[in-house]
Design an enzyme around this catalytic site. Sequence first.
Site, PDB file in Angstrom:
ATOM      1  N   ARG A 101       0.849  -1.196   0.000  1.00  0.00           N
ATOM      2  CA  ARG A 101       0.000   0.000   0.000  1.00  0.00           C
ATOM      3  C   ARG A 101       0.881   1.240   0.000  1.00  0.00           C
ATOM      4  NH1 ARG A 101      -4.471   0.040   4.598  1.00  0.00           N
ATOM      5  NH2 ARG A 101      -2.641   0.295   5.892  1.00  0.00           N
ATOM      6  N   THR A 105      -1.584   7.376  -0.215  1.00  0.00           N
ATOM      7  CA  THR A 105      -2.903   7.200  -0.839  1.00  0.00           C
ATOM      8  C   THR A 105      -3.628   5.950  -0.347  1.00  0.00           C
ATOM      9  OG1 THR A 105      -2.038   5.832  -2.620  1.00  0.00           O
ATOM     10  CG2 THR A 105      -1.988   8.227  -2.957  1.00  0.00           C
ATOM     11  N   ASP A 197       1.240  -4.010  12.042  1.00  0.00           N
ATOM     12  CA  ASP A 197       1.646  -4.283  10.664  1.00  0.00           C
ATOM     13  C   ASP A 197       2.001  -5.765  10.535  1.00  0.00           C
ATOM     14  OD1 ASP A 197       3.397  -4.651   8.330  1.00  0.00           O
ATOM     15  OD2 ASP A 197       3.200  -2.486   8.129  1.00  0.00           O
ATOM     16  N   ASP A 200       5.513  -6.687   8.911  1.00  0.00           N
ATOM     17  CA  ASP A 200       6.647  -6.391   9.796  1.00  0.00           C
ATOM     18  C   ASP A 200       6.704  -7.372  10.963  1.00  0.00           C
ATOM     19  OD1 ASP A 200       7.680  -4.293   8.359  1.00  0.00           O
ATOM     20  OD2 ASP A 200       6.545  -2.768   9.438  1.00  0.00           O
TER      21      ASP A 200
HETATM   22  C1  PRP Z   1      -0.835  -5.095   4.202  1.00  0.00           C
HETATM   23  C2  PRP Z   1      -1.631  -6.381   4.239  1.00  0.00           C
HETATM   24  C3  PRP Z   1      -2.511  -6.250   3.033  1.00  0.00           C
HETATM   25  C4  PRP Z   1      -2.784  -4.774   2.984  1.00  0.00           C
HETATM   26  C5  PRP Z   1      -4.180  -4.539   3.518  1.00  0.00           C
HETATM   27  O1  PRP Z   1       0.205  -5.168   3.317  1.00  0.00           O
HETATM   28  O2  PRP Z   1      -0.827  -7.528   4.266  1.00  0.00           O
HETATM   29  O3  PRP Z   1      -1.896  -6.706   1.845  1.00  0.00           O
HETATM   30  O4  PRP Z   1      -1.824  -4.129   3.826  1.00  0.00           O
HETATM   31  O5  PRP Z   1      -4.542  -3.216   3.391  1.00  0.00           O
HETATM   32  P1  PRP Z   1      -5.725  -2.746   2.437  1.00  0.00           P
HETATM   33  O6  PRP Z   1      -6.868  -3.651   2.702  1.00  0.00           O
HETATM   34  O7  PRP Z   1      -5.991  -1.334   2.884  1.00  0.00           O
HETATM   35  O8  PRP Z   1      -5.244  -2.802   1.023  1.00  0.00           O
HETATM   36  P2  PRP Z   1       1.282  -3.958   3.160  1.00  0.00           P
HETATM   37  O9  PRP Z   1       0.794  -2.941   2.186  1.00  0.00           O
HETATM   38  O10 PRP Z   1       1.631  -3.449   4.526  1.00  0.00           O
HETATM   39  O11 PRP Z   1       2.500  -4.651   2.451  1.00  0.00           O
HETATM   40  P3  PRP Z   1       3.642  -5.602   3.075  1.00  0.00           P
HETATM   41  O12 PRP Z   1       2.964  -6.890   3.507  1.00  0.00           O
HETATM   42  O13 PRP Z   1       4.576  -5.829   1.952  1.00  0.00           O
HETATM   43  O14 PRP Z   1       4.260  -4.885   4.249  1.00  0.00           O
HETATM   44  N1  URA Z   2      -1.931  -3.741   6.926  1.00  0.00           N
HETATM   45  C1  URA Z   2      -1.475  -4.239   8.106  1.00  0.00           C
HETATM   46  O1  URA Z   2      -0.473  -4.963   8.127  1.00  0.00           O
HETATM   47  N2  URA Z   2      -2.148  -3.937   9.223  1.00  0.00           N
HETATM   48  C2  URA Z   2      -3.246  -3.161   9.223  1.00  0.00           C
HETATM   49  O2  URA Z   2      -3.824  -2.925  10.292  1.00  0.00           O
HETATM   50  C3  URA Z   2      -3.690  -2.642   7.993  1.00  0.00           C
HETATM   51  C4  URA Z   2      -3.025  -2.965   6.858  1.00  0.00           C
END
Ligand code: PRP
Ligand code: URA
Length: 206
Positions: A101, A105, A197, A200
């Site tokens: 994400r 945005t 997160d 992470d």
């Molecule tokens: C997180 C999660 C989803 C997304 C959910 O990923 O694992 O893919 O956010 O958010 P949304 O419903 O608002 O789209 P992130 O973007 O943090 O990526 P990452 O797993 O690579 O850290």
């Molecule tokens: N992605 C995450 O990893 N945690 C949240 O709470 C939302 C999006």
Amino acid sequence: MLKVLEHPLITHKLTQLRRKETETKDFRYNLSEIAALMAYEITRDLPMKETDVVTPMGKCRTRELTGTVVLIPVLRAGLGMVEGITNLIPDAKVGHIGMYRDHETLKPITYYSKLPDNLADSVVMVLDPMLATGGSATAAIQALKDSGAKKIKLVCIIGAPEGVRRIEEDHPDVQIYLAGLDERLNEIGYIVPGLGDAGDRLFGTK
Ligand code: PRP
Ligand code: URA
């Protein structure tokens, strides 16, 4: 179509995930176990075929799984759900969609996609622990439909009402499974109370 799987074992393990003191190793373990427990429910309607076997006591008409299951973890955090499910469905194929994400945005940016052939004939399960705004899941589902997938299930651990609504509006044909449905999103798009997160915490990157 939303199903929240509130089995005591699932809820207990989800509580471990939520605790901020839970370290990477335990987070990884519990996430994988929750995915395995959810698999019992999400596979309830997998296609089966009649077959004949011979037991030590004689002939038996019975049933076995038929068709292909495809798992699609959304990188990164969806990777933590793969092993728990492949332990139960060892023949499952695994495709990958890489998305993150944009912090400003909250729109998903796709950076990788590698999908198995014949999605049209498979049961396709999208795996991502967090369903927040729903932007990532709806984009992943659309990419799979564009590649031919017809029977899609979305399997997440925690969802926000906003994300559930988004998927129900954009993809009413997709069954959504959650281990917990939380209150809301905060001002930066994180699920409250959620677990922080997921990527992470799974990979120990913060
Ligand atoms: C997180 C999660 C989803 C997304 C959910 O990923 O694992 O893919 O956010 O958010 P949304 O419903 O608002 O789209 P992130 O973007 O943090 O990526 P990452 O797993 O690579 O850290
Ligand atoms: N992605 C995450 O990893 N945690 C949240 O709470 C939302 C999006």
